[in-house]
Design an enzyme around this catalytic site. Structure first.
Site, short mmCIF file in Angstrom:
data_model
loop_
_atom_site.label_atom_id
_atom_site.label_comp_id
_atom_site.label_asym_id
_atom_site.label_seq_id
_atom_site.Cartn_x
_atom_site.Cartn_y
_atom_site.Cartn_z
N ARG A 1 0.86 -1.18 0.00
CA ARG A 1 0.00 0.00 0.00
C ARG A 1 0.90 1.23 0.00
O ARG A 1 1.78 1.36 0.86
CB ARG A 1 -0.92 0.00 1.22
CG ARG A 1 -1.84 -1.22 1.26
CD ARG A 1 -2.63 -1.29 2.57
NE ARG A 1 -3.60 -0.22 2.67
CZ ARG A 1 -4.89 -0.34 2.36
NH1 ARG A 1 -5.33 -1.48 1.88
NH2 ARG A 1 -5.71 0.67 2.51
N ARG B 1 -1.91 -1.02 -3.80
CA ARG B 1 -3.07 -0.16 -3.58
C ARG B 1 -2.59 1.24 -3.26
O ARG B 1 -1.71 1.42 -2.41
CB ARG B 1 -3.94 -0.70 -2.43
CG ARG B 1 -5.16 0.19 -2.15
CD ARG B 1 -6.14 -0.50 -1.22
NE ARG B 1 -6.72 -1.68 -1.83
CZ ARG B 1 -7.75 -1.65 -2.68
NH1 ARG B 1 -8.30 -0.50 -3.00
NH2 ARG B 1 -8.23 -2.76 -3.18
N MET C 1 -11.24 1.37 14.97
CA MET C 1 -9.87 1.11 15.40
C MET C 1 -9.23 2.35 16.00
O MET C 1 -9.54 3.47 15.61
CB MET C 1 -9.03 0.63 14.21
CG MET C 1 -9.48 -0.68 13.62
SD MET C 1 -8.51 -1.17 12.16
CE MET C 1 -9.23 -0.16 10.88
N ARG D 1 0.77 -7.65 4.09
CA ARG D 1 0.75 -6.25 3.70
C ARG D 1 1.93 -5.47 4.24
O ARG D 1 2.33 -5.65 5.39
CB ARG D 1 -0.55 -5.60 4.19
CG ARG D 1 -1.77 -6.08 3.45
CD ARG D 1 -3.04 -5.96 4.28
NE ARG D 1 -4.19 -6.42 3.52
CZ ARG D 1 -4.47 -7.70 3.28
NH1 ARG D 1 -3.68 -8.64 3.75
NH2 ARG D 1 -5.53 -8.02 2.57
N ASP E 1 18.67 21.59 26.26
CA ASP E 1 18.36 22.22 24.98
C ASP E 1 18.66 23.73 25.01
O ASP E 1 19.15 24.29 24.03
CB ASP E 1 16.89 22.00 24.63
CG ASP E 1 16.50 22.64 23.32
OD1 ASP E 1 17.08 22.24 22.29
OD2 ASP E 1 15.64 23.52 23.32
#
Length: 653
Positions: A90, A140, A266, A334, A623
């Site tokens: 996909r 797909r 889902m 998949r 940071d």
């Protein structure tokens, strides 16, 4: 800023339909048959003429043996450690969409990847060519919404030229389908999935937060007219929203070549998944059998995600996608490539590897295959289950088909074993790389791989994690050669015979706190940032170019405490009543000492909130100062005290 993309709003006719569509021409315009009456549920009606199915058209001829069998053996790079062959790819063509479906995308939209970081058409075709060469026979195209990509027809035409590719499909919301489908069919598109979650126009607008119901219906009609059979219609079923329309959807299959696919709701990032909203496959099936007891099960195709059923005498069929209640991981074939070029081996996993970066870095075909093979090889036997998935950070559904995560990239061995500690994962299916295989002895603790021993040295301490009660390992997960930090407890601390967040098979499990009483919980954690003399002086005099480092770190710590459950996968969400972060400068060590305190009333403690707060404040301080010096050390992140739990209070001395 680019802002949202939205199709122009048009004046739409008002439909008062709550039933199905017949095949007669009375009533002028029909949604799915090129004419027909609109039927109210329960209203008697006799059609003056029967349903006339559209005549399928011959699909375009192909310049190559498009359906030819492949003589070569299936690629090892696309075969995982459980023997699953991944022949279905996909590819997401875009992150953009012209709808805002509630189960797919947060209402405010999602941050879009800069155009320069998205796959180009050439890169898409290069990757497709590589996967097809290795054994993929079905591709797909997805999104976002793939049909808003200007060159989608050209992409389909280019894919059609790939020898060995049998199927080119597309999943679309249908808004642009009627306009583009004739061109797409001519280019070589062979399969269509159309998303439609309701047959009520007003409800459609509520679910997708946009207009366009009649355009989707026209797209379905056009697909049938052009001979696509079956036309797959995807319907996400949500309790309290559209589960009352199950029978209406099934009724459409009586005279139309549709495969109506009911999908269990889902969890994805931003869609506020709730177990109570999910209608299970068995519940849906029971509803259908009450109306059509003759409903019969169809044989399942290999690697199919759908459980298919048919009512005798109906042209179409219905299917169920049971990702949540009955997963189909064992036959999954998949793979997914996101619009920004990340390979995702599991829809519900959050591990990704950037193929785009390797492509643009000049990787050869062999190097790309090694990266792909390593990712596929680490694919797990099955996903974590619905409750674990709902707590796991993942992309919103719209972006699956961006976080630039690198967990699936082949890791550098020395960084894997930092601080001379070998942290072994419980299950052999989660390995550090294909070269580092966990060796098991009996039912107990995994042994250190030989290659790891060479890096670690034979005398270095090791930490083993085990949830097995009969394991010979230290059940408290403490290094046997390192003394435990001294602690005083005001109450007994019973030994835990297994890790609370791991079940007896080594899988992640979230602790059920539903039966625990609500008590006042307080936790304090601390951290130290060793700044060095230069950064320390600048902070002390508030002379950093970025601004007030202590204030920024304090705010970061407070914010992190509130977001702990989103950062730590198995933490429960806690409604904090108070968070306090204090930073003090220690001149003797040129350091900043951080103390974070969290308070809440509930069934679970807040020590993770306090620790996350202290650690994040330390990171924010780093940071702020990293431009001045990178010789900064974050140290002594620890729990200082906690009170209010069933196992008694804890106070570090």
């Amino acid at each position: 800023m680019r802002g949202d993309f939205q199709t122009p709003r048009t004046t739409e006719p008002t439909y008062g339909w709550r039933g199905s569509v017949c095949g007669c021409q009375r009533g002028g315009r029909g949604w799915l048959t090129g004419g027909g009456c609109v039927l109210e549920v329960g209203t008697p009606h006799t059609c003056p003429q029967p349903v006339v199915p559209p005549t399928p058209l011959q699909m375009p001829s192909r310049p190559r043996p498009f359906l030819g069998e492949r003589a070569a053996p299936f690629s090892a790079f696309l075969t995982d450690s459980f023997g699953r062959r991944h022949s279905y790819l996909r590819i997401s063509l875009t992150e953009r969409c012209n709808l805002r479906c509630q189960y797919c995308m947060p209402e405010e939209g999602v941050p879009l990847t800069p155009k320069a970081d998205l796959l180009t058409t050439e890169e898409i075709l290069t990757l497709a060519r590589l996967f097809v060469k290795e054994g993929v026979d079905k591709i797909r195209l997805t999104g976002g919404e793939p049909l808003i990509r200007p060159d989608v027809v050209d992409i389909v035409a280019q894919l059609r030229r790939l020898e060995g590719l049998r199927t080119i499909g597309i999943t679309t919301n249908g808004i642009n389908l009627a306009r583009l489908l004739p061109q797409l069919q001519k280019a070589g598109l062979s399969a269509i999935n159309i998303s439609l979650d309701t047959l009520v126009p007003a409800k459609f607008e509520f679910i997708v937060r946009r207009k366009g119901f009649h355009k989707v219906m026209e797209g379905i009609h056009k697909a049938i007219e052009l001979g696509y059979s079956p036309v797959k219609v995807n319907c996400v079923v949500m309790r309290g929203l559209n589960e009352d329309e199950l029978l209406d959807f099934v009724a459409l299959t009586e005279g139309l070549p549709l495969d109506v696919r009911f999908i269990e709701y889902m969890p994805f990032d931003g869609n506020r998944w709730n177990f109570k909203k999910m209608v299970s496959y068995k519940e849906m099936l029971d509803t259908l059998r009450q109306q059509w007891p003759e409903l019969e099960k169809l044989p399942e195709e290999e690697s199919s995600t759908a459980k298919a059923f048919k009512i005798p005498g109906f042209r179409g069929q219905v299917s169920f996608i049971t990702s949540m209640s009955e997963h189909f991981c064992g036959t999954c074939n998949r793979l997914r490539i996101t619009a920004d070029g990340n390979l995702k081996v599991c829809l519900f996993g959050n591990s990704e590897v950037s193929l785009r970066d390797h492509l643009r870095g000049g990787a050869s075909e062999e190097e790309l295959l090694r990266v792909i093979g390593a990712a596929v090889g680490r694919k797990k036997r099955q996903h974590a289950g619905m409750f674990s998935i709902s707590q796991m950070k993942n992309r919103p559904m719209i972006l699956i088909e961006l976080f630039l995560m690198r967990q699936d990239s082949p890791p550098a061995l020395p960084s894997t074993f930092r601080n001379s500690l070998c942290v072994q994962v419980l299950r052999h299916r989660v390995s550090f790389s294909s070269q580092i295989v966990t060796l098991w002895k009996g039912g107990g603790v995994p042994q250190v791989p030989l290659v790891a021993q060479q890096w670690l040295g034979s005398s270095l301490p090791q930490r083993h994690f085990s949830s097995h009660p009969d394991s010979d390992a230290n059940p408290k997960c403490l290094s046997p050669t390192e003394p435990q930090a001294p602690a005083a407890s005001s109450g007994p601390l019973p030994d835990s015979k297994q890790l609370t967040h791991v079940d007896t098979e080594g899988r992640m499990a979230m602790v059920d706190v539903g039966r625990k009483p609500d008590t006042e919980r307080v936790a304090v954690a601390s951290a130290v940032v060793l700044l060095g003399p230069v950064a320390f002086k600048l902070i002390q005099e508030n002379q950093l170019k970025k601004g007030d480092a202590l204030a920024v770190a304090q705010l970061a710590g407070i914010q992190a405490a509130k977001l702990t459950s989103q950062l730590i996968p198995l933490c429960h969400h806690v409604a904090l009543s108070h968070v306090q972060v204090q930073l003090e400068l220690d001149r003797a060590r040129h350091a900043a000492v951080i103390q974070a305190s969290c308070r809440a009333r509930g069934p679970t403690g807040v020590e993770m909130e306090a620790l996350t707060s202290a650690a994040t404040a330390a990171l924010a301080l780093y940071d702020m100062c990293k431009a001045v010096s990178r010789d900064i050390v974050l140290a002594e992140i620890k729990l200082v005290s906690k009170t209010g739990g069933q196992r008694g209070d804890f106070h570090r001395t």
